[in-house]
Design an enzyme around this catalytic site. Sequence first.
Site, PDB file in Angstrom:
ATOM      1  N   ASN A 209       9.624  39.204 -39.507  1.00 46.72           N
ATOM      2  CA  ASN A 209      11.469  38.715 -40.264  1.00 46.72           C
ATOM      3  C   ASN A 209      11.745  39.850 -41.310  1.00 46.72           C
ATOM      4  O   ASN A 209      11.216  40.218 -41.487  1.00 46.72           O
ATOM      5  CB  ASN A 209      11.738  37.261 -40.138  1.00 46.72           C
ATOM      6  CG  ASN A 209      11.064  36.537 -41.993  1.00 46.72           C
ATOM      7  OD1 ASN A 209      11.209  37.151 -42.703  1.00 46.72           O
ATOM      8  ND2 ASN A 209       9.893  35.470 -41.227  1.00 46.72           N
ATOM      9  N   LYS A 288      -8.018  43.853 -29.788  1.00 43.99           N
ATOM     10  CA  LYS A 288      -6.618  44.428 -29.753  1.00 43.99           C
ATOM     11  C   LYS A 288      -6.230  44.195 -28.385  1.00 43.99           C
ATOM     12  O   LYS A 288      -6.948  44.759 -27.225  1.00 43.99           O
ATOM     13  CB  LYS A 288      -6.777  45.909 -29.479  1.00 43.99           C
ATOM     14  CG  LYS A 288      -5.229  46.479 -29.994  1.00 43.99           C
ATOM     15  CD  LYS A 288      -5.528  48.270 -30.349  1.00 43.99           C
ATOM     16  CE  LYS A 288      -3.983  48.983 -30.330  1.00 43.99           C
ATOM     17  NZ  LYS A 288      -4.109  49.959 -29.912  1.00 43.99           N
ATOM     18  N   ILE A 306       7.973  22.444 -42.697  1.00 46.94           N
ATOM     19  CA  ILE A 306       7.366  22.830 -44.117  1.00 46.94           C
ATOM     20  C   ILE A 306       8.195  21.474 -45.371  1.00 46.94           C
ATOM     21  O   ILE A 306       8.160  20.418 -45.708  1.00 46.94           O
ATOM     22  CB  ILE A 306       7.505  23.506 -44.928  1.00 46.94           C
ATOM     23  CG1 ILE A 306       6.622  24.806 -43.830  1.00 46.94           C
ATOM     24  CG2 ILE A 306       6.273  23.365 -46.367  1.00 46.94           C
ATOM     25  CD1 ILE A 306       6.700  26.033 -44.760  1.00 46.94           C
ATOM     26  N   PHE A 322      16.579  27.009 -47.900  1.00 48.26           N
ATOM     27  CA  PHE A 322      17.466  28.056 -48.542  1.00 48.26           C
ATOM     28  C   PHE A 322      18.532  28.123 -46.665  1.00 48.26           C
ATOM     29  O   PHE A 322      17.385  27.853 -45.518  1.00 48.26           O
ATOM     30  CB  PHE A 322      16.803  28.717 -48.492  1.00 48.26           C
ATOM     31  CG  PHE A 322      17.028  29.483 -50.307  1.00 48.26           C
ATOM     32  CD1 PHE A 322      16.144  28.584 -50.582  1.00 48.26           C
ATOM     33  CD2 PHE A 322      17.765  30.613 -50.927  1.00 48.26           C
ATOM     34  CE1 PHE A 322      16.306  28.478 -52.215  1.00 48.26           C
ATOM     35  CE2 PHE A 322      17.516  30.177 -52.388  1.00 48.26           C
ATOM     36  CZ  PHE A 322      17.237  29.545 -53.111  1.00 48.26           C
ATOM     37  N   LYS A 336      21.471  20.546 -42.437  1.00 42.71           N
ATOM     38  CA  LYS A 336      20.140  20.986 -43.854  1.00 42.71           C
ATOM     39  C   LYS A 336      20.302  19.595 -44.342  1.00 42.71           C
ATOM     40  O   LYS A 336      19.213  19.159 -44.467  1.00 42.71           O
ATOM     41  CB  LYS A 336      20.022  22.485 -43.299  1.00 42.71           C
ATOM     42  CG  LYS A 336      20.015  23.253 -42.216  1.00 42.71           C
ATOM     43  CD  LYS A 336      19.447  24.817 -41.752  1.00 42.71           C
ATOM     44  CE  LYS A 336      19.258  25.613 -41.286  1.00 42.71           C
ATOM     45  NZ  LYS A 336      19.652  26.845 -40.927  1.00 42.71           N
TER      46      LYS A 336
HETATM   47  N1  CTP Z   1      11.737  26.071 -43.795  1.00 43.77           N
HETATM   48  C1  CTP Z   1      11.134  25.371 -43.444  1.00 43.77           C
HETATM   49  N2  CTP Z   1       9.843  25.214 -42.993  1.00 43.77           N
HETATM   50  C2  CTP Z   1      10.377  26.291 -41.534  1.00 43.77           C
HETATM   51  C3  CTP Z   1      10.985  26.838 -41.293  1.00 43.77           C
HETATM   52  C4  CTP Z   1      11.849  26.627 -42.501  1.00 43.77           C
HETATM   53  O1  CTP Z   1      10.251  24.112 -44.725  1.00 43.77           O
HETATM   54  N3  CTP Z   1       9.054  26.459 -40.533  1.00 43.77           N
HETATM   55  C5  CTP Z   1      12.700  25.522 -44.609  1.00 43.77           C
HETATM   56  C6  CTP Z   1      13.138  27.320 -45.385  1.00 43.77           C
HETATM   57  O2  CTP Z   1      12.122  28.125 -45.932  1.00 43.77           O
HETATM   58  C7  CTP Z   1      14.883  26.873 -46.149  1.00 43.77           C
HETATM   59  C8  CTP Z   1      14.990  26.155 -44.743  1.00 43.77           C
HETATM   60  O3  CTP Z   1      13.709  24.895 -44.218  1.00 43.77           O
HETATM   61  O4  CTP Z   1      14.286  26.688 -47.250  1.00 43.77           O
HETATM   62  C9  CTP Z   1      15.788  25.940 -43.633  1.00 43.77           C
HETATM   63  O5  CTP Z   1      14.606  27.509 -43.006  1.00 43.77           O
HETATM   64  P1  CTP Z   1      15.862  27.727 -41.422  1.00 43.77           P
HETATM   65  O6  CTP Z   1      14.905  28.399 -40.948  1.00 43.77           O
HETATM   66  O7  CTP Z   1      17.464  28.348 -42.186  1.00 43.77           O
HETATM   67  O8  CTP Z   1      16.538  26.745 -40.543  1.00 43.77           O
HETATM   68  P2  CTP Z   1      16.079  25.681 -40.073  1.00 43.77           P
HETATM   69  O9  CTP Z   1      15.357  24.568 -40.388  1.00 43.77           O
HETATM   70  O10 CTP Z   1      14.494  26.971 -40.049  1.00 43.77           O
HETATM   71  O11 CTP Z   1      16.946  25.864 -38.252  1.00 43.77           O
HETATM   72  P3  CTP Z   1      17.421  26.968 -38.042  1.00 43.77           P
HETATM   73  O12 CTP Z   1      16.248  28.123 -37.165  1.00 43.77           O
HETATM   74  O13 CTP Z   1      18.027  25.687 -36.613  1.00 43.77           O
HETATM   75  O14 CTP Z   1      18.458  27.882 -38.207  1.00 43.77           O
END
Ligand code: CTP
Length: 399
Positions: A209, A288, A306, A322, A336
């Site tokens: 990303n 590959k 996580i 975040f 969240k």
């Molecule tokens: N995060 C996490 N584990 C994941 C994905 C995200 O702990 N597998 C944490 C990120 O580090 C961040 C928070 O969750 O602090 C929110 O991440 P975000 O990607 O914005 O939200 P998601 O919970 O993944 O929800 P969505 O994709 O629906 O926006």
Amino acid sequence: MGIAGKSVVLGVSGGIAAYKSAELVRALVKLGAKVRVLMTRNATEFITPLTLQTLSGNPVGTSLFDLTQESEIGHINLADSADVILVAPATANVVAKMAHGMADDLLTTVLLATRAPIVVAPAMNVHMFENVAVQENLTKIRERGVIVVEPAVGSLACGYEGPGRLPEPGVLLAEAARAISTQDLKGEKVVVSAGPNRESLDPVRFISNRSTGRMGYALARAAWIRGADVELISGPTTLETPHGVTRTDVTTAEQTRRAVLSAFKKATVLLMAAAVADYRPKVAALQKLKKTDRPRRLELVRTADILGELPARRGKRIVVGFAAETNDMVENATRKLTDKRLDLVVANDVSRSDAGFEVDTNAVTLVDANGEEPLKLASKDEIADSVLDRVVRLRRSKS
Ligand code: CTP
């Protein structure tokens, strides 16, 4: 917090590393510090006062007995007005004078007269640095509260290898900033996750990303400056490890998960700024993948959440998530906050071109149990400090 707007007196003494003070002055001015340079007579043999005067935008002090200098600046005025005094490079001679309370030139006189914090960066030949006399003098000034920055190890201008190099400007700026900042995170063990993940498709390709890690690195840097013990769990980035911070490198979401869950055991604050991959390819090919004329389908599977896996009993720990959003930012962040049982969500509108990924500025809204607070567009360093201000408030309300 930092050195923007602060009065920094930079003492330059006569070692070969004096030439590096030009870069240091530039860096201080760029950060918004008011810089007054004081040079010993020997320093002027290595770099001219005119260079440092031009770069600092202020007259350079070289002599205690120069009538113009003394009437315009005045050594007591310099000592009183400084927020911090940084001596870089500090020669063995200047360190010895400091250890013995000598004041036989402008710099050493100001050092004796000041009440401001003093940061000293010794730089010299390795044998001189390791000499018992120098080490004893360094111990003596350390015991009196002077912050001594360890010299960097490497090849020295004199041809030797070892400790003796003047550290990079980033290190000296961080030490000076820590010396003048309120240590409101002292005693906290802050874990910061930062940057993107990479999930392999085959040995040469991955999905990832747009995160660069800058927001997380700014948080780690700012937390160290405010007194915390900081561990940074970093996905692949091109950024330098902030001074004082311990860094663990990870690549995949699973590695991030393991590192965060392990670090969380000892953490008092978790700042989860990493853009963790939500999906990974179901299969990572060992060889590959070769192209064909047919479309290729990519099957993705979910990675573990996580934050969702953190233990339910968190005691006094503060957990900050975040949320990178392109729409309905506050609603999504509030969801969240509850779903992941967070103390604070830093919500980020990543659809703006001046905020979020790949830029130095950010516009965030802080969302916690008491509501939302939009912060105005600012540098990621400033945003980091605002997030930490909130962490300090949350700490007070939890204690
Ligand atoms: N995060 C996490 N584990 C994941 C994905 C995200 O702990 N597998 C944490 C990120 O580090 C961040 C928070 O969750 O602090 C929110 O991440 P975000 O990607 O914005 O939200 P998601 O919970 O993944 O929800 P969505 O994709 O629906 O926006």
